[in-house]
Scaffold this motif. Structure first.
Motif, PDB file in Angstrom:
ATOM      1  N   ALA A  90       0.839  -1.205   0.000  1.00 18.65           N
ATOM      2  CA  ALA A  90       0.000   0.000   0.000  1.00 18.65           C
ATOM      3  C   ALA A  90       0.870   1.249   0.000  1.00 18.65           C
ATOM      4  O   ALA A  90       0.533   2.254  -0.649  1.00 18.65           O
ATOM      5  CB  ALA A  90      -0.923  -0.008   1.216  1.00 18.65           C
ATOM      6  N   SER A  91       2.000   1.189   0.705  1.00 20.10           N
ATOM      7  CA  SER A  91       2.926   2.321   0.695  1.00 20.10           C
ATOM      8  C   SER A  91       3.541   2.500  -0.684  1.00 20.10           C
ATOM      9  O   SER A  91       3.590   3.624  -1.217  1.00 20.10           O
ATOM     10  CB  SER A  91       4.025   2.100   1.741  1.00 20.10           C
ATOM     11  OG  SER A  91       4.998   3.118   1.696  1.00 20.10           O
ATOM     12  N   ASP A  92       4.002   1.413  -1.272  1.00 18.64           N
ATOM     13  CA  ASP A  92       4.610   1.498  -2.607  1.00 18.64           C
ATOM     14  C   ASP A  92       3.614   2.002  -3.649  1.00 18.64           C
ATOM     15  O   ASP A  92       3.986   2.749  -4.566  1.00 18.64           O
ATOM     16  CB  ASP A  92       5.139   0.126  -3.036  1.00 18.64           C
ATOM     17  CG  ASP A  92       6.451  -0.245  -2.376  1.00 18.64           C
ATOM     18  OD1 ASP A  92       7.106   0.657  -1.802  1.00 18.64           O
ATOM     19  OD2 ASP A  92       6.841  -1.421  -2.435  1.00 18.64           O
TER      20      ASP A  92
ATOM     21  N   GLY B 251       6.930   3.207   5.626  1.00 18.78           N
ATOM     22  CA  GLY B 251       7.031   4.023   4.431  1.00 18.78           C
ATOM     23  C   GLY B 251       6.063   5.182   4.530  1.00 18.78           C
ATOM     24  O   GLY B 251       6.136   6.014   5.432  1.00 18.78           O
ATOM     25  N   ARG B 252       5.077   5.224   3.632  1.00 16.99           N
ATOM     26  CA  ARG B 252       4.059   6.279   3.656  1.00 16.99           C
ATOM     27  C   ARG B 252       2.856   5.926   4.529  1.00 16.99           C
ATOM     28  O   ARG B 252       2.021   6.781   4.821  1.00 16.99           O
ATOM     29  CB  ARG B 252       3.560   6.534   2.225  1.00 16.99           C
ATOM     30  CG  ARG B 252       4.620   6.913   1.209  1.00 16.99           C
ATOM     31  CD  ARG B 252       3.972   7.167  -0.145  1.00 16.99           C
ATOM     32  NE  ARG B 252       4.954   7.474  -1.166  1.00 16.99           N
ATOM     33  CZ  ARG B 252       5.535   6.570  -1.950  1.00 16.99           C
ATOM     34  NH1 ARG B 252       5.229   5.294  -1.817  1.00 16.99           N
ATOM     35  NH2 ARG B 252       6.419   6.943  -2.855  1.00 16.99           N
ATOM     36  N   VAL B 253       2.743   4.664   4.912  1.00 16.01           N
ATOM     37  CA  VAL B 253       1.538   4.169   5.592  1.00 16.01           C
ATOM     38  C   VAL B 253       1.660   4.318   7.105  1.00 16.01           C
ATOM     39  O   VAL B 253       2.682   3.965   7.700  1.00 16.01           O
ATOM     40  CB  VAL B 253       1.289   2.694   5.217  1.00 16.01           C
ATOM     41  CG1 VAL B 253       0.291   2.042   6.158  1.00 16.01           C
ATOM     42  CG2 VAL B 253       0.784   2.594   3.782  1.00 16.01           C
ATOM     43  N   ARG B 254       0.602   4.813   7.714  1.00 20.12           N
ATOM     44  CA  ARG B 254       0.523   4.894   9.169  1.00 20.12           C
ATOM     45  C   ARG B 254      -0.150   3.626   9.706  1.00 20.12           C
ATOM     46  O   ARG B 254      -1.196   3.213   9.203  1.00 20.12           O
ATOM     47  CB  ARG B 254      -0.277   6.123   9.598  1.00 20.12           C
ATOM     48  CG  ARG B 254       0.364   7.451   9.243  1.00 20.12           C
ATOM     49  CD  ARG B 254      -0.622   8.596   9.445  1.00 20.12           C
ATOM     50  NE  ARG B 254      -1.771   8.485   8.544  1.00 20.12           N
ATOM     51  CZ  ARG B 254      -2.869   9.215   8.645  1.00 20.12           C
ATOM     52  NH1 ARG B 254      -2.991  10.091   9.629  1.00 20.12           N
ATOM     53  NH2 ARG B 254      -3.858   9.068   7.780  1.00 20.12           N
ATOM     54  N   VAL B 255       0.454   3.066  10.746  1.00 21.94           N
ATOM     55  CA  VAL B 255      -0.116   1.909  11.423  1.00 21.94           C
ATOM     56  C   VAL B 255      -0.342   2.313  12.873  1.00 21.94           C
ATOM     57  O   VAL B 255       0.610   2.641  13.590  1.00 21.94           O
ATOM     58  CB  VAL B 255       0.813   0.682  11.354  1.00 21.94           C
ATOM     59  CG1 VAL B 255       0.180  -0.506  12.070  1.00 21.94           C
ATOM     60  CG2 VAL B 255       1.120   0.328   9.905  1.00 21.94           C
TER      61      VAL B 255
END
Length: 390
Positions: free
Chosen positions: A133-135, A208-212
């Motif tokens: 999802a980040s990529d 990466g770009r994704v928040r968890v």
């Protein structure tokens, strides 16, 4: 009588390497070998001892190793190139800026071996899903639990017997940060479990770009019993398991609301997170909808992925345990108790509340993890689904 004072000495990061902690705090390092090499080359033996944990390594590495790297032209060139790649990756705009937000719920995530909040395939797939999802630059957020000890590791004694070994993890050594409110206080939410108000803190991991966003119940104002809800992944008895899943599903929805997020799609990755369906129903009923309308509205927004191709692998709980843990909370759904329990009743097991069955009842889109698995799961889940695509 003399007393001892424990003093912790941490190295100072040289100015020209000041962004090493930033690199260590984003799980981008888990799939970028040149980034990991920056930490490994500071101290190869320490890198092995810390299981490749860059945050722990930076707390323990000798100051001389950092100073050497800061004066090494080759190392600095590599460091700068990693930063160029890292900054360019994060700065790339979203693929679809106006895309609806997808919220992905899972009980475990396998991002890297140094972040032990997973046990196996489910976690590894969930971690890869977040990385993809980040990529792909998707509008995507994930929700899970931050376990104090995580899953056990196996040790074998001299007689060949296997033992489960648990190890506590200091959050300072994990790629997580507390989520703060505008006034600087830790953001938390509450939910009712067995008649008690349980507080859950919210942490953020960056993939990466994704928040968890990860929840844990080790809060000072919780009872000792409730502080241990998120102690071990899949640990304890069924009462502990149902409490974990209440924190994940109900607490997870409330955490996103507290963060000001309004997902358009709710992805239930395995049945552990299916209580989010009941919480979403409660929200709709509180806004004036009937329970029937609420269920249809929630199901239209929910997606379910099943991972377990054997019936025994699906979580289920005795009805009396469900009633004990939820108590009067069920009254907020606007249905008689028996109608609520019907959502999780699998054929042939009338006195158990099945989380996979709840997930199927509360979603209109379901899938397996492969073509063969989808076919096998469809047979297990009939009559709810006649086909589960991969």
């Amino acid at each position: 009588m003399t007393s001892s004072i424990l003093v912790e000495i941490s190295p100072n990061i040289p100015e020209n390497l000041r962004r090493l902690p930033e690199l260590a705090g984003n799980l981008f390092f888990s799939w970028l070998r040149p980034c990991r090499s920056l930490f490994e080359d500071l101290d190869e033996e320490l890198w092995r001892q810390t299981d490749g944990n860059p945050k722990l390594l930076l707390r323990c590495v000798d100051q001389a190793a950092l100073d050497r790297a800061a004066s090494d032209a080759v190392y600095l060139a590599r460091y700068r190139q990693v930063l160029v790649n890292f900054d360019a990756y994060l700065a790339t705009p979203a693929a679809l800026p106006d895309a609806p937000l997808v919220a992905y719920f899972c009980a475990e995530y396998g991002f890297h071996e140094s972040f032990p909040i997973y046990s196996g395939g489910l976690g590894v797939l969930a971690g890869d899903h977040c990385k993809a999802a980040s990529d792909e630059r998707l509008n995507f957020v994930a929700v899970g639990l931050l376990y104090g000890q995580g899953y056990f590791t196996q040790a074998v004694d001299s007689d060949g017997a296997q033992h489960a070994v648990y190890e506590s993890h200091d959050p300072r050594d994990l790629p997580v940060q507390p989520v703060r409110r505008a006034d600087g206080k830790w953001l938390s939410v509450t939910l009712e479990i067995a008649g008690r108000t349980v507080c859950t803190r919210i942490w953020r991991a960056q993939v990466g770009r994704v928040r968890v966003f990860l929840l844990d119940t080790n809060c000072e104002n919780n009872t000792p019993e409730d502080r241990e809800i998120t102690h071990r992944l899949y640990g304890g008895d069924k009462a502990t398991r149902i409490r974990q899943e209440m924190v994940l599903g109900i607490g997870g929805v409330r955490a996103l609301r507290a963060l000001g997020l309004a997902p358009a799609v709710w992805h239930v990755n395995e049945g552990h997170a299916a209580f989010l369906i009941l919480e979403r129903m409660r929200e709709c009923v509180a806004q004036g909808a009937s329970a029937e309308v609420a269920l249809e509205a929630v199901a239209a927004q929910c997606v379910f992925t099943t991972h377990t191709p054997v019936a025994a692998g699906h979580d289920s709980f005795p009805h009396d345990l469900i009633v004990q843990q939820f108590g009067a909370w069920f009254d907020r759904l606007g249905w008689p108790l028996e109608r609520v329990l019907e959502l999780g009743r699998a054929p042939g097991v009338p006195h158990e509340f099945n989380m996979t069955w709840l997930a199927l009842a509360g979603t209109r889109s379901a899938n397996g993890v492969s073509r063969v698995h989808g076919s096998v799961s469809a047979r297990l889940c009939a009559p709810h689904r006649t086909e589960l695509p991969p």
